[in-house]
Structure formats: C-alpha cells, structure tokens
Design an enzyme around this catalytic site. Structure first.
Site, PDB file in Angstrom:
ATOM      1  CE1 TYR A 277      -3.874   2.232   0.550  1.00  0.00           C
ATOM      2  CE2 TYR A 277      -2.614   3.186   2.343  1.00  0.00           C
ATOM      3  CZ  TYR A 277      -3.696   3.232   1.487  1.00  0.00           C
ATOM      4  OH  TYR A 277      -4.599   4.265   1.569  1.00  0.00           O
TER       5      TYR A 277
ATOM      6  CG  ASP B  89       5.630   3.428   1.096  1.00  0.00           C
ATOM      7  OD1 ASP B  89       5.843   3.856   2.253  1.00  0.00           O
ATOM      8  OD2 ASP B  89       4.529   3.536   0.530  1.00  0.00           O
TER       9      ASP B  89
ATOM     10  CE  LYS C 175       1.026   6.397   8.824  1.00  0.00           C
ATOM     11  NZ  LYS C 175      -0.140   5.924   8.118  1.00  0.00           N
TER      12      LYS C 175
END
Ligand code: HOZ
Length: 432
Positions: A146, A241, A269
């Site tokens: 994802y 990622d 984040k």
C-alpha cells in the site's frame, strides 16, 4: 471488562449522517472485525481513552508514528511553542532546513528531501519524479503493498482495500492502471521476468521493504539485494516506501536494517511525530529533477508546515539522541511476541507470527506468510473473534488482519505482560 459504548454509539450514529460510512478512513469503521468503532477522546503513553471513559492498552500508535507513545512531553512542548508563532505561512522556515538536514543525516541514502503532507502525497510525487527522471511510463508495484490512495497504487493494494476485499477502486481509469505492473512480493524471478518483458519502459520499482499493509511480512534473504541489482542493471529507480518502517525499525529505517540502499525513499507521518507530514528524498541527481530546481512539478501550501515540522524535529532529535529507544522497542516487543507465541504453541493453534523490531502480526493460518497470497490464507473470521476478545480485555489492536501492529516505547513491561495475559484468556476461549 465491560465496555461502555453509549457515547461512541451515539457519535457513530451522527457521524454516519455527515461523513461517508461515519469515518474519515475506511479501516476505522471496524467492518472487518464486527461491531462499531470506538471514538477516541485522548491518549497518554500507551493508553487510549475513549468517549465513554474506557481505557485500552493500544498497539496501533496511529499506524506507526507514535514511536514514543502518545502526548510525549518533548513533542507536546515543541508543538505548543510553534503554535505561538502562527500555524501556517506558506513560506520557507528555519525548521524546514533543520529537519531536512537531520533526515539526510539519519537516512544516508537521502541526499535531498522534499516535504509533503502525507505518505500518499509522497508516493504519488515519487512516481511522477521517477517517470520524469527516466522518461519511462510504467511502475512496478508489489501485490498487497500500500502506497496511499493515489490512482496508480490502488491496484491489488493492501491496507483498507485488502481489509474490505476490494481488489481495485472504481474511479481509477484503465489508462492509469495499464501503467502499473503487478508482481508478487518476495519473488525475484517474477519481477525479473516482468522487467524483461518491458524493456526500457519501467521507471520505478516501488515496494514497502517490510510490508505492513498486508499484515507484517518480512523480505526473504537476498530479495532486496536482488531488486537493487536489477534496478542498477536496467536503469530503474528503486523506491522504498518507508512510511511505516522509517525511523521505526532503526534510525535509518528498514534500509539500515537490511543494508540495501534505494534511490528514493518515501516517508510519512513518522517524521511529523504523528502530525500530517510526508516526505520523499534520495539521490541528489534524481531529486534535482523536482521543481523549481528541475522540471517535475510538485507543490503545496502546507508542505513544511511550521507546527508539523516542530513536532517532527522534536521526535527525530529525540530518536537521534536516545538510541536506547530502539533497544527498548526491540526487547519489549520480543517479550510480548514470545509470550503470545508460547500460548499459541501450548494451545496447538495454527498460527504464523511475523515480527521485526517493534512491528508484528499474528495470522490465523498454518502457512508461512511471505506475500499477499499467503497472507490471504489467514482465517479473517477468527481474527475478528480475536480482535473483539482482546478489546473486551482492554487491548486495542488494529481492526484489520491486514495491518501490522506497532509498539511504542511508552509500553511498560507490566502493560506488555497484561497484553500477554489478555491473549491467554482470549486464545484459550477461542480454542474451546
Ligand atoms: N491505511 C492506514 C494504515 N495502513 C489506515 C489509516 C487510518 O485509518 O488512520
């Protein structure tokens, strides 16, 4: 414990009238585990408190970034200080320079970095950058990984899509989808064949080096090294990622743990200390293609927001100055995971526990979970039962089998032991 739910239920009722599905991100709706979501009022350390006053030991930590636990004093103070000077300028600030320098120091593969507002933005911008840099159109994505919700990545994606059993999202055009090529994770041969079938067409291979969005899954020995060699040979940009793993598995993320260097890293984040931040960075030569230095456009008023930068700086400085945080995260997670594994062994339940550093997932399958197909052999009904049981025991897990759990350094040994005992009661009841 008996969970009081009246306030959460009434909030959810109202929310459903004004917010699609009553939530601002699908996994939170508890659809995959049954029951209604609890509305969280506050959190401190490793404990969440909901709107009915129930306390839970939590193992989500805002899906990764709360490495130091909730309401950490250092981050809180930095945010309060920043707010006093206004919450947004849309102009350069000193903090942006300071955090960029710190990121480049902590993650040596990053020579230049651009701030954005979320992991989605980071991954989306990286795909455009890789295309602009190579002059090629296609990107390779691993099944079950994802990278946020930009169109190019909503194909065989993990996280909320896997949780809700949606292979692809409507609204993604065929034109976009045809430029995303899929391969199973952990299968070097498959990716080599795919690259051979598309000579000089592939701009980037993107992956979560340690996927956390189909549950936690580890790379096989040699896999990341093999991707690196393939990308070098074929002139493809290798993108990690590290939205979940960056600064969590080590100061330099998964790339430090596995000793494999990507060309570009997407971060999320974690660098905002939990505030809405993302970033992408890597080789100077590639990053200099980003506007205004280069031709690849990407922009944002809130990029490098002063409050988010203050939180991120406080977090990263703390991690840099306190390497013992990583030792503690390792040992507390190991203590908990070993305790849970022992219970599963004693009960002779079929399970697979994947674990690295402060991330872990318990799958209800007797197969080794190494990719999306094997992740999907898990018994999701059993997971739902397990989730609900743990919640009743005062432990708040990710409401999806297809999300990793994350431990914070605020979790005490006593709390870890409470989690183990909760597992003993829930798994024993499930076994019976
Ligand atoms: N897709 C996110 C984690 N992989 C969940 C986001 C959220 O619901 O906050």
């Amino acid at each position: 414990m008996t969970i009081q739910k009246s306030n959460s239920q009434s909030l959810f009722g109202n929310a459903k009238q004004f917010i699609p599905g009553g939530v601002n991100s699908p996994v939170r709706a508890f659809k995959a585990v049954g029951g209604d979501p609890l509305f969280i009022k506050s959190a401190k350390g490793a404990v969440l408190t909901d709107e009915d006053g129930n306390d839970f030991i939590e193992l989500i930590n805002s899906w990764g970034p709360m490495i130091l636990g909730h309401a950490h004093e250092g981050i809180e103070a930095a945010v309060i200080e920043a707010i006093k000077g206004s919450v947004s300028f849309g102009a350069p600030t000193a903090r942006e320079v300071e955090i960029a320098e710190l990121i480049c120091e902590m993650v040596p593969s990053i020579e230049k970095v651009r701030m954005v507002n979320s992991g989605t933005e980071a991954a989306m911008s990286v795909a455009r950058l890789a295309r602009g840099y190579t002059g090629r159109d296609k990107i390779v994505k691993m099944e079950g990984h994802y990278h946020g919700h930009a169109d190019s990545f909503l194909i065989a994606a993990g996280s909320g899509l896997a949780t809700n059993g949606v292979p692809n999202s409507p609204g993604v055009t065929e034109g976009t989808a045809k430029d995303t090529l899929l391969v199973p994770y952990n299968n070097l041969e498959a990716v080599e064949q795919l690259v051979a079938a598309h000579p000089k067409q592939i701009a980037a291979i993107l992956l979560e080096p340690v996927p956390g969005n189909m549950g936690c899954v580890l790379p096989k020995p040699g896999y990341l090294e093999g991707l690196r060699a393939l990308c070098d040979r074929e002139g493809i940009v290798l993108v990690f990622d590290e939205v979940m793993t960056g600064f969590r598995l080590a100061p330099g993320g998964a790339q430090e743990v596995f000793g494999v260097t990507p060309d570009i890293t997407a971060l999320g984040k974690i660098i905002g200390g939990g505030m809405p931040v993302g970033a992408y960075g890597g080789k100077k030569e590639i990053m200099d293609f980003v506007s205004p230095q280069g031709p690849v456009y990407q922009a944002g008023t809130l990029s490098g927001n002063p409050v988010a930068m203050a939180a991120g700086l406080a977090m990263l400085q703390h991690l840099k100055q306190h390497p013992e945080v990583y030792e503690y995260l390792q040992s507390i997670t190991y203590r908990m995971v070993s305790g849970i594994k022992q219970i599963l062994e004693d009960l002779q339940l079929p399970y697979t526990m994947n674990h690295i550093g402060s991330m872990y997932s318990l799958f209800f399958t007797d197969q080794q979970v190494v990719d999306f197909d094997t992740a999907q052999t898990t018994d999701t009904e059993r997971f739902g039962q397990y989730f609900r049981g743990m919640l009743e025991e005062g432990v708040y897990l990710a409401p999806s089998q297809y999300e990793s759990l994350f431990v914070s350094s605020a979790l005490t040994e006593a709390q870890a032991d409470q989690v183990i005992e909760a597992n003993r009661r829930v798994l024993t009841a499930m076994h019976g």
